[in-house]
Design a protein around this motif. Structure first.
Motif, short mmCIF file in Angstrom:
data_model
loop_
_atom_site.label_atom_id
_atom_site.label_comp_id
_atom_site.label_asym_id
_atom_site.label_seq_id
_atom_site.Cartn_x
_atom_site.Cartn_y
_atom_site.Cartn_z
N GLN A 257 -4.01 32.32 7.87
CA GLN A 257 -4.14 31.65 9.16
C GLN A 257 -5.36 32.14 9.92
O GLN A 257 -6.10 31.35 10.52
N SER A 258 -5.61 33.44 9.93
CA SER A 258 -6.78 33.96 10.64
C SER A 258 -8.08 33.47 10.00
O SER A 258 -9.05 33.17 10.70
N LEU A 259 -8.10 33.34 8.67
CA LEU A 259 -9.30 32.84 7.99
C LEU A 259 -9.56 31.38 8.34
O LEU A 259 -10.69 30.98 8.65
N LEU A 260 -8.52 30.54 8.32
CA LEU A 260 -8.70 29.13 8.64
C LEU A 260 -9.04 28.93 10.11
O LEU A 260 -9.81 28.01 10.46
N ASP A 370 -10.57 20.03 -0.11
CA ASP A 370 -10.46 20.83 -1.34
C ASP A 370 -11.07 22.21 -1.15
O ASP A 370 -10.54 23.21 -1.67
N GLN A 371 -12.18 22.28 -0.44
CA GLN A 371 -12.79 23.59 -0.18
C GLN A 371 -11.87 24.48 0.65
O GLN A 371 -11.75 25.69 0.39
N LEU A 372 -11.21 23.89 1.63
CA LEU A 372 -10.28 24.68 2.44
C LEU A 372 -9.09 25.16 1.62
O LEU A 372 -8.60 26.29 1.81
N SER A 373 -8.60 24.34 0.71
CA SER A 373 -7.48 24.75 -0.15
C SER A 373 -7.88 25.90 -1.06
O SER A 373 -7.12 26.86 -1.25
N ARG A 374 -9.09 25.85 -1.63
CA ARG A 374 -9.55 26.94 -2.49
C ARG A 374 -9.76 28.22 -1.67
O ARG A 374 -9.53 29.34 -2.15
N LEU A 375 -10.18 28.05 -0.42
CA LEU A 375 -10.34 29.20 0.45
C LEU A 375 -9.00 29.88 0.72
O LEU A 375 -8.89 31.11 0.71
N ALA A 376 -7.95 29.09 0.94
CA ALA A 376 -6.62 29.65 1.17
C ALA A 376 -6.08 30.32 -0.09
O ALA A 376 -5.43 31.37 -0.02
N GLU A 377 -6.35 29.73 -1.25
CA GLU A 377 -5.90 30.34 -2.51
C GLU A 377 -6.54 31.70 -2.72
O GLU A 377 -5.89 32.66 -3.16
N ASP A 388 2.39 30.11 -9.51
CA ASP A 388 2.14 29.88 -8.09
C ASP A 388 1.86 28.40 -7.82
O ASP A 388 1.23 27.72 -8.64
N ARG A 389 2.28 27.95 -6.65
CA ARG A 389 2.10 26.54 -6.28
C ARG A 389 1.51 26.45 -4.88
O ARG A 389 1.84 27.25 -4.00
N LEU A 390 0.64 25.45 -4.71
CA LEU A 390 0.03 25.18 -3.43
C LEU A 390 0.21 23.72 -3.07
O LEU A 390 -0.24 22.84 -3.80
N ASN A 391 0.86 23.47 -1.96
CA ASN A 391 1.06 22.11 -1.46
C ASN A 391 0.24 21.96 -0.19
O ASN A 391 0.50 22.62 0.82
N ILE A 392 -0.78 21.11 -0.25
CA ILE A 392 -1.66 20.90 0.89
C ILE A 392 -1.49 19.50 1.43
O ILE A 392 -1.40 18.54 0.65
N PHE A 393 -1.39 19.39 2.73
CA PHE A 393 -1.18 18.10 3.38
C PHE A 393 -2.25 17.93 4.46
O PHE A 393 -2.44 18.82 5.31
N ALA A 394 -2.95 16.80 4.40
CA ALA A 394 -3.93 16.45 5.43
C ALA A 394 -3.28 15.44 6.37
O ALA A 394 -2.97 14.31 5.98
#
Length: 507
Positions: A257-260, A370-377, A388-394
């Protein structure tokens, strides 16, 4: 009339009355004020005499107090306006006998007294005829008193009661009972003990009593609520595992959260993590062989054969040890077995349009998402191999409140700007008005001084004319000057006002 008659007591009232009637008013006021001061002084002296401390019957309020608490109690009694005294050793407080019960009830509600508990001081006056049973009872009382004193030193605890159950030792270990303890804590208003503090109290009591285990210490508050942990080991273990899982999830969520927030702004994303931890401790035995390496000679066997045809033949059998590496790996407890992250990102973003001077919304591109999702990963150490699973919603976030806040901020800035401009203009106008007024005042003062000088000159001329005794023919101009001179002599103030008016109108 002789001297005795002049100073007789019967004549004093008449003399005083006559003096009062003939005395000026200032003397009367002085005598009255002096009498009032004298009466007040007498009343104060009488009240001081009647409120001496020796007039109330003393009674002991508290005894065997330490110096710190004796000072606190006396300070409280002084604030309440209660008469009190201390003994020579400052350990006993004496108050009026009629106030003892009410004061004890009132001070007990405030947590007094805290000292005055009997610890190992109970053995200061040892009796030779004391039985073994009484010695054990006194030892238990002393131990309880010392532990209560220690607990009262902890911040937030107003009162403490402790009971120890120490059973008699048994010849058979299976029949021997365990030592137990119960602690009742009265907390100060608004205070609440943390779990770590409660565990610390349980370990403190356990370490102070021989044979007492931590799980046998029960801690409750004055309301009867259980403060100590559940005695079930499985429940305690599960609770600690759940707390560890929550701490790991909160730490990883904070990192993402702090990174985003730094990248796309605050309140533009939401992160939730679910972590599965493994608490199984595993051991792995690994053996690695290196057949190609140089081995150590383990054994050697030689044999020799001789024949007439072939001659002598020697055969050697050598056995080498193969290089082997053995490792035992012990898995740590609480490692991440699987991680699931739900990431919600604002589909639009606010961009400032310099042409229209407003903020407009623009949708994010898929590449940016996609760049933000890779940043969170990367922030949480995402590993797809372990599941591990990542569910991203825009999604489109509601920005109504933000836009209203921006508009209100701009309105406030505009209002402040015009307010400052108005204040500045008012200051400038005020300065100009002050300068103009000052100029008029200076000019008026100058004109007044000139008129006064002219009046003085006219007066001197008129005096000179009176002193002259010659005669000359009167002309219209002489007649006018004569009348002016006469008016100046008879009405000098009106003449000055008239001249001022003429000068002002002429100026």
């Amino acid at each position: 009339m002789n001297l005795t008659e002049n100073f007789s007591l019967s004549a004093l009232p008449d003399r005083a009355r006559s003096w009062w009637e003939q005395a000026p008013q200032s003397h009367r006021i002085g005598v009255g004020a002096g009498a009032a001061v004298l009466i007040l002084a007498l009343l104060f002296a009488l009240s001081t005499v009647t409120t001496k401390e020796g007039n109330w019957e003393p009674a002991i309020l508290y005894a065997e107090l330490d110096y710190a608490e004796a000072a606190q109690v006396t300070t409280r009694l002084s604030a309440l306006g209660i008469k009190h005294r201390l003994t020579e050793d400052a350990s006993t407080i004496v108050v009026p006998k009629d106030d003892v019960r009410n004061l004890r009830l009132q001070l007990a509600g405030e947590g007094f007294p805290k000292s005055g508990r009997m610890g190992y001081e109970i053995f200061d006056e040892a009796k030779l005829s004391m039985t073994e049973f009484l010695q054990k009872v006194n030892l238990r009382r002393a131990l309880q008193g010392e532990l209560e004193k220690t607990l009262l030193e902890i911040e937030g605890i107003r009162n403490a009661r402790l009971h120890l159950v120490i059973p008699e030792p048994s010849l058979f270990s299976e029949e021997e009972k365990e030592v137990t303890a119960s602690v009742t804590l009265t907390l100060s208003p608004g205070n609440k003990l943390k779990l770590k503090q409660i565990d610390a109290i349980a370990h403190l009591v356990s370490a102070s009593v021989e044979g007492l285990e931590v799980e046998n210490v029960i801690i409750v508050d004055s309301q009867g609520n259980m403060l100590s942990d559940d005695q079930d080991l499985l429940a305690k273990t599960a609770n600690k595992q759940f707390q560890l899982q929550q701490q790991v999830e909160q730490t990883l969520e904070k990192k993402v959260q702090s990174l985003l927030d730094e990248v796309i702004g605050k309140d533009r994303s939401k992160v939730r993590l679910n972590v599965t931890l493994t608490f199984d401790q595993s051991k792995t035995h690994l053996e690695q062989f290196d057949p190609g390496g140089t081995g150590m000679l383990r054994s050697e066997q030689t044999s020799e054969k001789q024949s007439a045809e072939q001659g002598s033949e020697e055969t050697a059998i050598r056995n080498y040890e193969v290089n082997k590496t053995i490792r035992e790996v012990t898995g740590s407890v609480g490692t991440i077995e699987r991680l699931t992250m739900a990431l919600t990102i604002d589909k639009t973003k606010l961009i400032y349009d310099a042409e229209t001077d407003v903020y407009i919304e623009e949708e994010r591109t898929q590449t940016e998402i996609d760049q933000l999702s890779r940043l969170a990963e990367g922030a949480v150490g995402f590993n797809g191999e372990r599941g591990d699973r990542l569910n991203i919603f825009a999604m489109r976030f509601d920005k109504t409140q933000e836009l209203r806040a921006r508009e209100q901020e701009e309105q406030e800035e505009t209002s402040k700007f015009w307010t400052d401009v108005g204040i500045t203009v008012a200051k400038v106008l005020g300065i100009l008005a002050a300068l103009i007024t000052l100029r008029f005042i200076i000019q008026a003062i100058g004109r007044g001084v000139g008129v006064e000088e002219q009046i003085e000159v006219l007066g001197e001329v008129a005096g000179d004319v009176d002193e002259q005794s010659f005669e000359r023919p009167e002309t219209p101009h002489d007649i006018l000057v004569g009348r002016v001179q006469q008016m100046v002599r008879e009405l000098p103030e009106n003449s000055a006002k008239l001249i001022k008016t003429m000068l002002v109108e002429g100026g």
